[in-house]
Design a protein around this motif. Structure first.
Motif, PDB file in Angstrom:
ATOM      1  N   ILE A  48       0.844  -1.205   0.000  1.00 53.06           N
ATOM      2  CA  ILE A  48       0.000   0.000   0.000  1.00 53.06           C
ATOM      3  C   ILE A  48       0.874   1.248   0.000  1.00 53.06           C
ATOM      4  O   ILE A  48       0.578   2.235  -0.687  1.00 53.06           O
ATOM      5  CB  ILE A  48      -0.928   0.021   1.227  1.00 53.06           C
ATOM      6  CG1 ILE A  48      -1.759  -1.256   1.296  1.00 53.06           C
ATOM      7  CG2 ILE A  48      -1.850   1.240   1.181  1.00 53.06           C
ATOM      8  CD1 ILE A  48      -2.454  -1.462   2.639  1.00 53.06           C
ATOM      9  N   TRP A  49       1.961   1.224   0.747  1.00 52.66           N
ATOM     10  CA  TRP A  49       2.887   2.357   0.812  1.00 52.66           C
ATOM     11  C   TRP A  49       3.395   2.712  -0.588  1.00 52.66           C
ATOM     12  O   TRP A  49       3.404   3.884  -0.985  1.00 52.66           O
ATOM     13  CB  TRP A  49       4.047   2.006   1.732  1.00 52.66           C
ATOM     14  CG  TRP A  49       4.974   3.124   2.076  1.00 52.66           C
ATOM     15  CD1 TRP A  49       6.245   3.317   1.576  1.00 52.66           C
ATOM     16  CD2 TRP A  49       4.758   4.191   3.009  1.00 52.66           C
ATOM     17  NE1 TRP A  49       6.813   4.440   2.127  1.00 52.66           N
ATOM     18  CE2 TRP A  49       5.921   4.995   3.021  1.00 52.66           C
ATOM     19  CE3 TRP A  49       3.694   4.547   3.838  1.00 52.66           C
ATOM     20  CZ2 TRP A  49       6.048   6.134   3.821  1.00 52.66           C
ATOM     21  CZ3 TRP A  49       3.809   5.671   4.631  1.00 52.66           C
ATOM     22  CH2 TRP A  49       4.986   6.454   4.616  1.00 52.66           C
ATOM     23  N   VAL A  50       3.794   1.708  -1.356  1.00 49.13           N
ATOM     24  CA  VAL A  50       4.267   1.946  -2.728  1.00 49.13           C
ATOM     25  C   VAL A  50       3.144   2.497  -3.594  1.00 49.13           C
ATOM     26  O   VAL A  50       3.351   3.433  -4.386  1.00 49.13           O
ATOM     27  CB  VAL A  50       4.828   0.645  -3.346  1.00 49.13           C
ATOM     28  CG1 VAL A  50       5.149   0.846  -4.831  1.00 49.13           C
ATOM     29  CG2 VAL A  50       6.073   0.186  -2.597  1.00 49.13           C
ATOM     30  N   LEU A  51       1.951   1.939  -3.464  1.00 51.30           N
ATOM     31  CA  LEU A  51       0.835   2.392  -4.291  1.00 51.30           C
ATOM     32  C   LEU A  51       0.411   3.813  -3.941  1.00 51.30           C
ATOM     33  O   LEU A  51       0.073   4.595  -4.837  1.00 51.30           O
ATOM     34  CB  LEU A  51      -0.347   1.423  -4.140  1.00 51.30           C
ATOM     35  CG  LEU A  51      -0.108   0.005  -4.683  1.00 51.30           C
ATOM     36  CD1 LEU A  51      -1.301  -0.882  -4.389  1.00 51.30           C
ATOM     37  CD2 LEU A  51       0.198   0.022  -6.171  1.00 51.30           C
ATOM     38  N   LEU A  52       0.458   4.158  -2.644  1.00 56.97           N
ATOM     39  CA  LEU A  52       0.166   5.547  -2.258  1.00 56.97           C
ATOM     40  C   LEU A  52       1.226   6.496  -2.819  1.00 56.97           C
ATOM     41  O   LEU A  52       0.909   7.621  -3.211  1.00 56.97           O
ATOM     42  CB  LEU A  52       0.094   5.670  -0.735  1.00 56.97           C
ATOM     43  CG  LEU A  52      -1.113   5.016  -0.057  1.00 56.97           C
ATOM     44  CD1 LEU A  52      -0.970   5.078   1.461  1.00 56.97           C
ATOM     45  CD2 LEU A  52      -2.428   5.676  -0.491  1.00 56.97           C
ATOM     46  N   TRP A  53       2.456   6.037  -2.859  1.00 56.77           N
ATOM     47  CA  TRP A  53       3.526   6.836  -3.478  1.00 56.77           C
ATOM     48  C   TRP A  53       3.249   7.006  -4.972  1.00 56.77           C
ATOM     49  O   TRP A  53       3.442   8.098  -5.529  1.00 56.77           O
ATOM     50  CB  TRP A  53       4.872   6.145  -3.253  1.00 56.77           C
ATOM     51  CG  TRP A  53       6.012   6.759  -3.996  1.00 56.77           C
ATOM     52  CD1 TRP A  53       6.787   7.814  -3.594  1.00 56.77           C
ATOM     53  CD2 TRP A  53       6.514   6.371  -5.293  1.00 56.77           C
ATOM     54  NE1 TRP A  53       7.743   8.109  -4.550  1.00 56.77           N
ATOM     55  CE2 TRP A  53       7.595   7.237  -5.600  1.00 56.77           C
ATOM     56  CE3 TRP A  53       6.164   5.388  -6.208  1.00 56.77           C
ATOM     57  CZ2 TRP A  53       8.313   7.126  -6.794  1.00 56.77           C
ATOM     58  CZ3 TRP A  53       6.877   5.289  -7.398  1.00 56.77           C
ATOM     59  CH2 TRP A  53       7.935   6.159  -7.668  1.00 56.77           C
ATOM     60  N   SER A  54       2.776   5.968  -5.621  1.00 56.19           N
ATOM     61  CA  SER A  54       2.569   6.009  -7.078  1.00 56.19           C
ATOM     62  C   SER A  54       1.481   6.999  -7.480  1.00 56.19           C
ATOM     63  O   SER A  54       1.434   7.429  -8.638  1.00 56.19           O
ATOM     64  CB  SER A  54       2.237   4.612  -7.620  1.00 56.19           C
ATOM     65  OG  SER A  54       0.893   4.251  -7.349  1.00 56.19           O
TER      66      SER A  54
ATOM     67  N   ARG B 129       7.923  -4.410  -2.088  1.00 55.97           N
ATOM     68  CA  ARG B 129       8.061  -3.310  -3.057  1.00 55.97           C
ATOM     69  C   ARG B 129       8.250  -3.844  -4.470  1.00 55.97           C
ATOM     70  O   ARG B 129       7.628  -3.354  -5.421  1.00 55.97           O
ATOM     71  CB  ARG B 129       9.236  -2.408  -2.668  1.00 55.97           C
ATOM     72  CG  ARG B 129       8.961  -1.533  -1.468  1.00 55.97           C
ATOM     73  CD  ARG B 129      10.081  -0.519  -1.257  1.00 55.97           C
ATOM     74  NE  ARG B 129       9.856   0.288  -0.064  1.00 55.97           N
ATOM     75  CZ  ARG B 129      10.603   1.311   0.302  1.00 55.97           C
ATOM     76  NH1 ARG B 129      11.658   1.662  -0.444  1.00 55.97           N
ATOM     77  NH2 ARG B 129      10.341   1.991   1.394  1.00 55.97           N
ATOM     78  N   HIS B 130       9.111  -4.839  -4.617  1.00 50.47           N
ATOM     79  CA  HIS B 130       9.359  -5.403  -5.948  1.00 50.47           C
ATOM     80  C   HIS B 130       8.068  -5.996  -6.511  1.00 50.47           C
ATOM     81  O   HIS B 130       7.722  -5.789  -7.685  1.00 50.47           O
ATOM     82  CB  HIS B 130      10.449  -6.471  -5.849  1.00 50.47           C
ATOM     83  CG  HIS B 130      10.995  -6.907  -7.163  1.00 50.47           C
ATOM     84  ND1 HIS B 130      11.906  -7.928  -7.304  1.00 50.47           N
ATOM     85  CD2 HIS B 130      10.760  -6.463  -8.432  1.00 50.47           C
ATOM     86  CE1 HIS B 130      12.205  -8.091  -8.577  1.00 50.47           C
ATOM     87  NE2 HIS B 130      11.516  -7.222  -9.279  1.00 50.47           N
ATOM     88  N   TYR B 131       7.364  -6.734  -5.685  1.00 50.95           N
ATOM     89  CA  TYR B 131       6.090  -7.342  -6.079  1.00 50.95           C
ATOM     90  C   TYR B 131       5.122  -6.261  -6.578  1.00 50.95           C
ATOM     91  O   TYR B 131       4.500  -6.396  -7.637  1.00 50.95           O
ATOM     92  CB  TYR B 131       5.502  -8.057  -4.864  1.00 50.95           C
ATOM     93  CG  TYR B 131       4.360  -9.008  -5.148  1.00 50.95           C
ATOM     94  CD1 TYR B 131       4.570 -10.384  -5.168  1.00 50.95           C
ATOM     95  CD2 TYR B 131       3.058  -8.542  -5.366  1.00 50.95           C
ATOM     96  CE1 TYR B 131       3.532 -11.275  -5.405  1.00 50.95           C
ATOM     97  CE2 TYR B 131       2.013  -9.415  -5.606  1.00 50.95           C
ATOM     98  CZ  TYR B 131       2.256 -10.784  -5.627  1.00 50.95           C
ATOM     99  OH  TYR B 131       1.220 -11.656  -5.877  1.00 50.95           O
ATOM    100  N   THR B 132       5.019  -5.183  -5.813  1.00 52.58           N
ATOM    101  CA  THR B 132       4.071  -4.122  -6.142  1.00 52.58           C
ATOM    102  C   THR B 132       4.460  -3.387  -7.411  1.00 52.58           C
ATOM    103  O   THR B 132       3.607  -3.097  -8.262  1.00 52.58           O
ATOM    104  CB  THR B 132       3.963  -3.125  -4.971  1.00 52.58           C
ATOM    105  OG1 THR B 132       3.712  -3.846  -3.764  1.00 52.58           O
ATOM    106  CG2 THR B 132       2.849  -2.119  -5.202  1.00 52.58           C
ATOM    107  N   PHE B 133       5.739  -3.065  -7.543  1.00 53.23           N
ATOM    108  CA  PHE B 133       6.180  -2.378  -8.757  1.00 53.23           C
ATOM    109  C   PHE B 133       5.929  -3.229 -10.001  1.00 53.23           C
ATOM    110  O   PHE B 133       5.513  -2.704 -11.048  1.00 53.23           O
ATOM    111  CB  PHE B 133       7.660  -2.013  -8.669  1.00 53.23           C
ATOM    112  CG  PHE B 133       7.932  -0.719  -7.951  1.00 53.23           C
ATOM    113  CD1 PHE B 133       7.403   0.471  -8.422  1.00 53.23           C
ATOM    114  CD2 PHE B 133       8.721  -0.685  -6.812  1.00 53.23           C
ATOM    115  CE1 PHE B 133       7.633   1.671  -7.772  1.00 53.23           C
ATOM    116  CE2 PHE B 133       8.963   0.512  -6.151  1.00 53.23           C
ATOM    117  CZ  PHE B 133       8.425   1.694  -6.637  1.00 53.23           C
TER     118      PHE B 133
END
Length: 213
Positions: free
Chosen positions: A106-112, A191-195
């Motif tokens: 979620i942190w990565v997606l909120l950053w995106s 993070r890798h999974y999300t990216f």
């Protein structure tokens, strides 16, 4: 090809400064023009689903989860595996742990979508309270209105750095050594999974995303 090579060199320089081993033979990431980044609406739907499953993973009651699902009209947003977890009255401990880690996704997606301004180096886990406060105090419409999708170039820069960090982590595990800079292997993996999901890597859907290194 020049753009992807420049990205590779930039990531390697960052890692060297942190004392992280690099593998110069790792392939280049894709050109910006070859990547189909998920839409803002897809990302927000995924944020909502992950917020709910991670809340259950962290111990929210079944009643609280039912309420979150109702408020966000979220049941159709879950993947098949997430639905199984959500519907279990007494999941196993490993399932609680697995889904609690999704807070990092979620942190990565909120950053995106420009809610989180800086991802930071993957040494510490994210600000859990900020994630839940941000998502659970909003509606889906709020999130759509107040956000914008980051540029593909910036997303690929962070993906590339994460990808090369993940290689260093796995290499250290294989060799029984410790990664310098105290990188957190769980954070790197999520993070890798999300990216990879964000950029439609191999057109894999959420439950089937691979994290090749």
């Amino acid at each position: 090809m020049e753009l992807t090579n420049e990205r590779k060199l930039k990531s390697e320089l960052q890692l060297k400064k942190l004392g992280i081993p690099i593998n110069e033979n790792l392939p280049l990431t894709e050109l910006d023009s070859d990547v189909n980044v998920r839409t803002k609406e897809e990302i927000i739907d995924r944020i909502i689903a992950l917020t709910i499953v991670s809340a259950k993973g962290m111990g929210a009651s079944n009643g609280e989860i039912d309420e979150f699902i109702e408020v966000f009209k979220a049941f159709d947003l879950f993947t098949d595996e997430e639905k199984i977890f959500i519907e279990k009255k007494s999941p196993k401990q490993r399932e609680f742990i697995q889904y609690s880690w999704k807070i990092e996704c979620i942190w990565v997606l909120l950053w995106s979508i420009n809610i989180i301004q800086e991802l930071g180096i993957p040494t510490n886990t994210c600000d859990v309270d900020l994630v839940y406060e941000t998502v659970l105090s909003s509606t889906k419409e709020d999130l759509i209105k107040k956000t914008s999708l980051r540029g593909t170039n910036e997303i690929l820069d962070s993906l590339d750095f994460t990808y090369r960090s993940h290689w260093a982590d796995r290499d250290a595990q294989l060799n029984g050594s410790q990664i310098p800079s105290n990188f957190n292997e769980g954070v790197i993996y999520e993070r890798h999974y999300t990216f990879n999901w964000l950029v439609n890597y191999m057109e894999e859907e959420w439950d089937a995303v691979s994290t090749d290194t």
